[in-house]
Design an enzyme around this catalytic site. Structure first.
Site, PDB file in Angstrom:
ATOM      1  N   LYS A   8      34.223  -5.511 -32.888  1.00 43.63           N
ATOM      2  CA  LYS A   8      33.276  -6.704 -33.016  1.00 43.63           C
ATOM      3  C   LYS A   8      33.137  -7.404 -34.255  1.00 43.63           C
ATOM      4  CE  LYS A   8      29.450  -5.777 -30.911  1.00 43.63           C
ATOM      5  NZ  LYS A   8      28.338  -5.273 -30.288  1.00 43.63           N
TER       6      LYS A   8
ATOM      7  N   ASN B  65      13.413  -6.162 -26.381  1.00 47.75           N
ATOM      8  CA  ASN B  65      14.218  -4.880 -26.652  1.00 47.75           C
ATOM      9  C   ASN B  65      13.388  -4.090 -27.538  1.00 47.75           C
ATOM     10  OD1 ASN B  65      15.199  -5.449 -29.139  1.00 47.75           O
ATOM     11  ND2 ASN B  65      16.384  -7.031 -28.252  1.00 47.75           N
TER      12      ASN B  65
HETATM   13  O1  C5P Z   1      27.412  -8.692 -29.638  1.00 49.34           O
HETATM   14  P1  C5P Z   1      26.335  -7.913 -30.302  1.00 49.34           P
HETATM   15  O2  C5P Z   1      24.635  -8.317 -29.846  1.00 49.34           O
HETATM   16  O3  C5P Z   1      26.418  -6.486 -30.197  1.00 49.34           O
HETATM   17  O4  C5P Z   1      26.219  -8.257 -32.063  1.00 49.34           O
HETATM   18  C1  C5P Z   1      25.485  -7.826 -32.713  1.00 49.34           C
HETATM   19  C2  C5P Z   1      25.339  -8.541 -33.995  1.00 49.34           C
HETATM   20  O5  C5P Z   1      25.168 -10.019 -33.844  1.00 49.34           O
HETATM   21  C3  C5P Z   1      24.030  -8.400 -34.628  1.00 49.34           C
HETATM   22  O6  C5P Z   1      24.496  -8.443 -36.266  1.00 49.34           O
HETATM   23  C4  C5P Z   1      23.431  -9.635 -34.038  1.00 49.34           C
HETATM   24  O7  C5P Z   1      22.075  -9.831 -35.200  1.00 49.34           O
HETATM   25  C5  C5P Z   1      23.965 -10.759 -33.862  1.00 49.34           C
HETATM   26  N1  C5P Z   1      23.886 -11.463 -32.821  1.00 49.34           N
HETATM   27  C6  C5P Z   1      23.584 -12.918 -32.877  1.00 49.34           C
HETATM   28  N2  C5P Z   1      23.333 -13.480 -31.780  1.00 49.34           N
HETATM   29  C7  C5P Z   1      23.213 -13.113 -30.579  1.00 49.34           C
HETATM   30  C8  C5P Z   1      23.661 -11.471 -30.549  1.00 49.34           C
HETATM   31  C9  C5P Z   1      23.891 -10.912 -31.546  1.00 49.34           C
HETATM   32  O8  C5P Z   1      23.458 -13.320 -34.012  1.00 49.34           O
HETATM   33  N3  C5P Z   1      23.067 -14.031 -29.510  1.00 49.34           N
END
Ligand code: C5P
Length: 409
Positions: A350, A217
């Site tokens: 979140k 990404n």
């Molecule tokens: O669910 P989302 O990806 O939006 O969440 C973002 C947060 O969760 C960020 O702090 C990211 O570093 C963490 N994250 C994680 N493992 C994942 C997805 C996101 O630790 N698989």
């Protein structure tokens, strides 16, 4: 960010070939917002001229205790008093072995050493950047002097290692101007996180499809790296787990490079037992290809396209935030949310979903790859906006906000 805004630094040069780096350092201090008054020893003048240092600092250089010119606006013929009284710090770069030996004994037979002795101890810190041949640096006399200078309250910075002007290789080189600027800025930074061990994740992950392709990404890692730097400046030990980015490691930070979400999870789990704060700034891929092929998928000309299937990656943050240490308050977890709209509502939801005390929201398309950003901090009490600023500035503000929320030890 003007790391040294409002600071007045007396930059002292003692004799050594590293004097050439002092020219760059003087510029770096000024670019960082400081005013600089240069003072040189007679030996330093053998290596670089006062003309150069005056041109770069924009002020007349002082080299003699008998210099009767007005100093710091005063006409008392006492430059050692006047120049030291107006300084926020005296930085000696280079500090030669001989000059350190002199300081140690409180000798004061030239302007620079006289000024160091005459400075108000509590108000004007003394910072030394040693520079010398490796044998001189390793000599028990020098090491003894460094230890005693530190015990007397002087900040003696590290030396660099590598090729030396004399042709030898080893420890004793003066740090580069950018490293010295960093160390001096760190010296002045408030130590909000002293005694803390901060773990930061940053950058994207890369999920392999085959040996030459993968999914990633647009995260640049800049925010996470800025947070790691700010946490280190604030006095913390910092471990940075970084996805594939080309950023250089902030000075003093321990870095672990990873590629995939699973590698990132392993590295974070291995480090989080020692950490007291975890800032999850990485843009972790939500899914990875169900299979990673050993060989490159070939285009065979038939027009047939490969079909990929995915499995979900673990939510690393949610896992760590629900660990017994985090639940007991021994590990303070901070999550990030990159959203495209309704930032407050999404960030609040979140925060609850991830089980973290603090969630930092930002608008993804406005931040990925940029040098600035705007943040929305959401905790159990409400929301705080950190308006658009450089990621460096926001990182410093975020670190202060995290420090405010840490449970008292
Ligand atoms: O669910 P989302 O990806 O939006 O969440 C973002 C947060 O969760 C960020 O702090 C990211 O570093 C963490 N994250 C994680 N493992 C994942 C997805 C996101 O630790 N698989």
């Amino acid at each position: 960010m003007n790391d040294l805004a409002g600071k007045h630094i007396v930059l002292g040069l003692s004799g050594g070939i590293a004097c050439y780096k002092a020219a760059e350092l003087c510029r770096a201090f000024i670019k960082a917002g400081a005013t600089v008054q240069v003072v040189m020893t007679e030996a330093a003048e053998q290596f670089i001229t006062a003309v150069t240092m005056q041109a770069l600092s924009g002020r007349p250089v002082f080299t003699s205790q008998w210099d009767a010119r007005t100093s710091a606006g005063v006409d008392n013929n006492m430059p050692h008093i006047n120049l030291s009284r107006e300084a926020d710090a005296i930085v000696i770069a280079p500090a030669s072995a001989d000059f350190m030996a002199k300081l140690l004994h409180g000798r004061a037979d030239d302007l620079l050493s006289l000024m160091c002795l005459a400075r108000p101890l509590d108000a004007v810190p003394l910072i030394l950047a040693p520079a010398m041949n490796r044998e001189m640096w390793a000599h028990p006399a020098t090491q003894r002097n460094v230890a005693q200078l530190r015990a007397d309250g002087t900040t003696v910075l590290d030396v660099g290692a590598g090729d030396q002007a004399c042709g030898e290789t080893g420890d004793g080189r003066m740090l580069e101007a950018d490293e010295l600027l960093y160390d001096v800025a760190r010296f002045f930074a408030p130590k909000h996180l002293a005694g803390q061990h901060v773990l930061v994740s940053a950058g994207p992950t890369f999920e392999a499809i085959d040996p030459v392709r993968g999914l990633t990404n647009l995260s640049s890692g800049k925010m996470g790296f800025a947070i790691a730097r700010a946490a280190h400046e604030a006095g913390a030990r910092v471990t940075l787990v970084a996805g594939p980015v080309g950023l250089s490691t902030p000075r003093g930070v321990e870095r672990v490079n990873v590629r995939s979400a699973l590698e990132m999870q392993r590295a974070l789990l291995a480090a989080c037992d020692q950490a007291s704060v975890f800032v999850s700034a990485a843009a972790v891929a939500d899914w990875r290809p169900a299979q990673v092929l050993d060989q490159k998928i070939k285009k065979d000309g038939s027009g047939e396209v490969p079909t990929l299937s995915f499995v979900e990656n673990p939510d690393i943050l949610a896992g760590i935030a629900t660990s017994p240490r985090a639940q007991a308050g021994a590990l303070y977890c901070v999550g990030f949310a990159a959203e495209s709209h309704d930032l407050l509502a999404h960030a609040q939801a979140k925060r609850v979903r991830k089980g973290v005390p603090l969630l930092v929201g930002n608008i993804g398309p406005d931040t990925f790859g940029q040098d600035d950003n705007a943040l929305l901090l959401v905790d159990g009490h409400g929301a705080t906006e950190l308006p658009r600023a450089s990621k460096r500035e926001l990182a410093c503000q975020l670190v202060a906000e995290i420090a405010r929320r840490l449970p008292a030890c």
